[in-house]
Design a protein around this motif. Sequence first.
Motif, PDB file in Angstrom:
ATOM      1  N   ARG A 102       4.055  -8.844  13.481  1.00  0.00           N
ATOM      2  CA  ARG A 102       4.226  -8.587  12.049  1.00  0.00           C
ATOM      3  C   ARG A 102       3.568  -7.265  11.684  1.00  0.00           C
ATOM      4  N   PHE A 103       4.348  -6.206  11.800  1.00  0.00           N
ATOM      5  CA  PHE A 103       3.800  -4.907  11.442  1.00  0.00           C
ATOM      6  C   PHE A 103       4.900  -4.053  10.799  1.00  0.00           C
ATOM      7  N   GLU A 104       5.677  -4.680   9.916  1.00  0.00           N
ATOM      8  CA  GLU A 104       6.700  -3.950   9.180  1.00  0.00           C
ATOM      9  C   GLU A 104       6.039  -3.158   8.045  1.00  0.00           C
ATOM     10  N   LYS A 105       6.761  -2.205   7.511  1.00  0.00           N
ATOM     11  CA  LYS A 105       6.215  -1.348   6.457  1.00  0.00           C
ATOM     12  C   LYS A 105       5.763  -2.171   5.261  1.00  0.00           C
ATOM     13  N   GLY A 106       6.574  -3.143   4.864  1.00  0.00           N
ATOM     14  CA  GLY A 106       6.216  -3.977   3.723  1.00  0.00           C
ATOM     15  C   GLY A 106       4.945  -4.768   3.956  1.00  0.00           C
ATOM     16  N   MET A 107       4.790  -5.308   5.175  1.00  0.00           N
ATOM     17  CA  MET A 107       3.582  -6.072   5.497  1.00  0.00           C
ATOM     18  C   MET A 107       2.350  -5.174   5.532  1.00  0.00           C
ATOM     19  N   VAL A 108       2.488  -3.981   6.125  1.00  0.00           N
ATOM     20  CA  VAL A 108       1.370  -3.036   6.185  1.00  0.00           C
ATOM     21  C   VAL A 108       0.952  -2.623   4.776  1.00  0.00           C
ATOM     22  N   GLY A 109       1.942  -2.349   3.933  1.00  0.00           N
ATOM     23  CA  GLY A 109       1.641  -1.940   2.569  1.00  0.00           C
ATOM     24  C   GLY A 109       0.983  -3.041   1.765  1.00  0.00           C
ATOM     25  N   LEU A 110       1.536  -4.243   1.853  1.00  0.00           N
ATOM     26  CA  LEU A 110       1.024  -5.362   1.072  1.00  0.00           C
ATOM     27  C   LEU A 110      -0.384  -5.763   1.501  1.00  0.00           C
ATOM     28  N   SER A 111      -0.733  -5.550   2.765  1.00  0.00           N
ATOM     29  CA  SER A 111      -2.060  -5.936   3.257  1.00  0.00           C
ATOM     30  C   SER A 111      -3.178  -5.110   2.631  1.00  0.00           C
ATOM     31  N   PHE A 112      -2.871  -3.866   2.196  1.00  0.00           N
ATOM     32  CA  PHE A 112      -3.872  -2.938   1.655  1.00  0.00           C
ATOM     33  C   PHE A 112      -5.026  -2.735   2.640  1.00  0.00           C
ATOM     34  N   CYS A 113      -4.684  -2.763   3.936  1.00  0.00           N
ATOM     35  CA  CYS A 113      -5.654  -2.458   4.988  1.00  0.00           C
ATOM     36  C   CYS A 113      -5.463  -1.018   5.439  1.00  0.00           C
ATOM     37  N   ALA A 135       0.037   5.532   0.821  1.00  0.00           N
ATOM     38  CA  ALA A 135      -0.590   5.418  -0.494  1.00  0.00           C
ATOM     39  C   ALA A 135       0.448   5.528  -1.600  1.00  0.00           C
ATOM     40  N   THR A 136       1.394   6.453  -1.457  1.00  0.00           N
ATOM     41  CA  THR A 136       2.468   6.613  -2.448  1.00  0.00           C
ATOM     42  C   THR A 136       3.329   5.359  -2.506  1.00  0.00           C
ATOM     43  N   TYR A 137       3.628   4.806  -1.338  1.00  0.00           N
ATOM     44  CA  TYR A 137       4.451   3.578  -1.259  1.00  0.00           C
ATOM     45  C   TYR A 137       3.751   2.413  -1.954  1.00  0.00           C
ATOM     46  N   ARG A 138       2.458   2.250  -1.705  1.00  0.00           N
ATOM     47  CA  ARG A 138       1.715   1.157  -2.326  1.00  0.00           C
ATOM     48  C   ARG A 138       1.622   1.334  -3.837  1.00  0.00           C
ATOM     49  N   GLN A 139       1.420   2.561  -4.268  1.00  0.00           N
ATOM     50  CA  GLN A 139       1.315   2.822  -5.703  1.00  0.00           C
ATOM     51  C   GLN A 139       2.626   2.486  -6.417  1.00  0.00           C
ATOM     52  N   LYS A 140       3.734   2.729  -5.741  1.00  0.00           N
ATOM     53  CA  LYS A 140       5.036   2.459  -6.334  1.00  0.00           C
ATOM     54  C   LYS A 140       5.360   0.968  -6.344  1.00  0.00           C
ATOM     55  N   GLN A 141       5.045   0.275  -5.225  1.00  0.00           N
ATOM     56  CA  GLN A 141       5.409  -1.128  -5.089  1.00  0.00           C
ATOM     57  C   GLN A 141       4.446  -2.074  -5.807  1.00  0.00           C
ATOM     58  N   TRP A 142       3.152  -1.749  -5.782  1.00  0.00           N
ATOM     59  CA  TRP A 142       2.133  -2.639  -6.367  1.00  0.00           C
ATOM     60  C   TRP A 142       1.197  -1.830  -7.255  1.00  0.00           C
ATOM     61  N   PRO A 143       1.686  -1.306  -8.366  1.00  0.00           N
ATOM     62  CA  PRO A 143       0.874  -0.415  -9.211  1.00  0.00           C
ATOM     63  C   PRO A 143      -0.376  -1.081  -9.774  1.00  0.00           C
ATOM     64  N   ARG A 144      -0.300  -2.369 -10.112  1.00  0.00           N
ATOM     65  CA  ARG A 144      -1.467  -3.054 -10.692  1.00  0.00           C
ATOM     66  C   ARG A 144      -2.591  -3.190  -9.680  1.00  0.00           C
ATOM     67  N   ARG A 145      -2.245  -3.468  -8.452  1.00  0.00           N
ATOM     68  CA  ARG A 145      -3.270  -3.610  -7.409  1.00  0.00           C
ATOM     69  C   ARG A 145      -3.793  -2.246  -6.961  1.00  0.00           C
ATOM     70  N   TYR A 146      -2.907  -1.254  -6.975  1.00  0.00           N
ATOM     71  CA  TYR A 146      -3.294   0.062  -6.473  1.00  0.00           C
ATOM     72  C   TYR A 146      -4.236   0.779  -7.442  1.00  0.00           C
ATOM     73  N   LYS A 147      -3.915   0.705  -8.735  1.00  0.00           N
ATOM     74  CA  LYS A 147      -4.680   1.431  -9.771  1.00  0.00           C
ATOM     75  C   LYS A 147      -4.759   2.914  -9.403  1.00  0.00           C
ATOM     76  N   ASN A 148      -5.977   3.420  -9.207  1.00  0.00           N
ATOM     77  CA  ASN A 148      -6.092   4.828  -8.791  1.00  0.00           C
ATOM     78  C   ASN A 148      -6.435   4.968  -7.309  1.00  0.00           C
ATOM     79  N   GLY A 149      -6.532   3.845  -6.602  1.00  0.00           N
ATOM     80  CA  GLY A 149      -6.758   3.871  -5.159  1.00  0.00           C
ATOM     81  C   GLY A 149      -8.190   4.047  -4.730  1.00  0.00           C
TER      82      GLY A 149
END
Length: 557
Positions: A337-348, A361-375
Motif C-alpha cells: 500500500r504505497f499509492e499516491k492517495g495513501m501516501v498523501g492521506l497518511s501525512f507522513c 505538499a501541493t497535492y495534500r493542500q488541494k485534497q485535504w485543505p482543513r488538515r493541511y492548513k499552512n503545513g
Amino acid sequence: MAELRHATAAAAATRASSSPSKRDAEAASASSPLVASPRVGGGKDGVRPHQRWSLPSPVRSLLALEDPRSPTASTSYRILLAAIACFALAGLFSAPSVWSRLNAPYLCRKEGIRLHCPRVSERDSLWENPHAAATSWKPCAERRSDEISDLVPENETSGFIFIHAEGGLNQQRIAICNAVAIAKIMNATLILPVLKQDQIWKDQTKFEDIFDVDHFINYLKDDVRIVRDIPDWFTEKEELFTSIKRTVKNIPKYASAQFYIDNVLPRIKEKKIMSIKPFVDRLGYGNVPMEINRLRCRVNYHALKFLPDIEEMADRLATRMRNRTGNLNPYMALHLRFEKGMVGLSFCDFAGTREEKAMMATYRQKQWPRRYKNGSHLWPLALEKRKEGRCPLEPGEIGIILRAMGYTKETQIYVASGQVYGGNTRMAPLRNMFPNLVSKEDLASKEEMEPFKKHVTSLAALDFLVCLKSDVFVMTHGGNFAKLIIGYRRYMGRHRLKSIKPDKGLMSKFFGDPYMPWATFVEDVMITHQTRTGLPEPTFPHYDLWENPLTPCMCRA
C-alpha cells in the motif's frame, strides 16, 4: 658435589620404582606416545625443555596413563567426567542459537542504512506458522442442519431496503455483509445492493459483474429475503437514488441494532421502500446480537462467491506462482500500500527529492485543505506518527523487514498493489533484495487479462484470491483488503499458514540509528513478530469482525 647429587638421585629413583603401581605407570609411560622420552643433548639433564610434559592426573587416568584404582586418580576421574557432562549439556542447549547466528539473516551486513546479504539457503520454518499446532479452531458460521428458519412470509416483511455499497471492492464487500445483517434485524426484504462508483475507483461494476448472484440469494434463502431488482409496483425508482424523502441519512458509524429498530424501521414501515446512504461502517460489532455477527460471517465467507471465470483465473495465477522455479515452491503474497492517495492521506514524511516533497505538499493542500492548513505543524506530526508505527511502509522498508525474518533473494513474491508512488525508482530497493517479484500482469498474457480489464473490481478480485491462496501473506499498512484477507485465512483454517502484520515502528529505530548492529535489529524483528503471524485471537468489545472472526464465527475443533 656433582657425583654426590647423581648418587642421591639414583637412590631416590630406585626407592620409587619399588612401588608396584609406580612400576605399572612407568611401563605405560614408556609405551605411550603422549609422554616424551629422554633424549640426550639440548636441555638440562639431556631432555629438551619443550618435550617435558606433565598431564593432569585425571587426564592421565582417562587415557590409561595412570592406574584409575589410585585414590587420587579415582576422585579426579569423577570430577573430569562431571565437567565433560556439563560442557556437553551447555553445548547442546546453545547449539540452536549458535546455528542461527551462522545462518541468514544474521549473515547480512549493514553499512549505514544499506544492507548487504550473502546467498544463503532458506529455512523451511519460514513458511510455517510456529504456533498453529496449539490452535484448534474450525469455521462454524454456516447454518446448522437442525436450525429452523425464522424467515417470515413475503407479505409480512417490514418493507424493502436499498443499499448503496460505496468504495472499492473490499469496502463494498463489507457493506453487502452489513446490508444483509440490518435486513435481518428489521425483518425487511433486501434489494440486491448497488455497487456505487466513487471518485477514486471510477468503476461502473454491477453486483452481477463480480459476484455469483444465484449462489448469493439461494445460500441466504433461510436467513433473509433478497430480490434482484426494485419491485415493479414501485414506479418512482429514480427517487431511491436522488430523493431525500426516500433516503435514510445521518446513521452514526458503528450504530447498534437497537438504533435501526428505533430510528430506521418506522420509516421503512411508513414508506414501504427506503434507501440507506451513506452506508460505510454503519453497523457496530459489540452492540449487535451474536447471531447477527454470525450471519455477517456467513455472508462474507460462504454466500459471497466471485464469478467462476474470476475463480478459475485466480487458480491459474496461483499455480503459476508455485511453479516458477520448475519445481513446486511456496510463494509469498505482498499487499503493498504505497499509492499516491495513501501516501498523501497518511501525512507522513518519506524519502525523496525536494521537488517530490513540494509536489506532495501541493497535492495534500488541494485534497485535504482543513488538515493541511499552512503545513507548519506537519513535520513534528510526521515524526511522531513514524515512531508510533502509523505510516505506510515503503517498498524498501518492507524488504529490510523480510530479510531480517530470513527470507532470501530466491523467495517468490506476488505483489498486489495499485500504482506505487514513485514508480520504478521507489520499487528498486525492494526489487534488488527480492528479484523474483511479480504481479498478475507478469504471470498472464494480455489476451488472458483482457476480459478482466473492463472492471477495476475484477482485477482487485484476482489479487484478493491469489493472496488468499498464498503460503505467506504480508501486509504493509492497514485497510479493508488486508484485514479481509487475514480474517478469511483465519476462518478457513489457513491460519496454519503465516499472515504477517509487520511492526512498522521497528523501521524508525533502524533508520534512526544507522550504527545499530544488524544482529540487534534481527533480534528485535524475530521477537516482535513471534505473535504477529495470523492466528485467531481472543476478541474484545468493538473488535473488528472482518480481521478476527473468532468469537461469533469459529468454534473449538
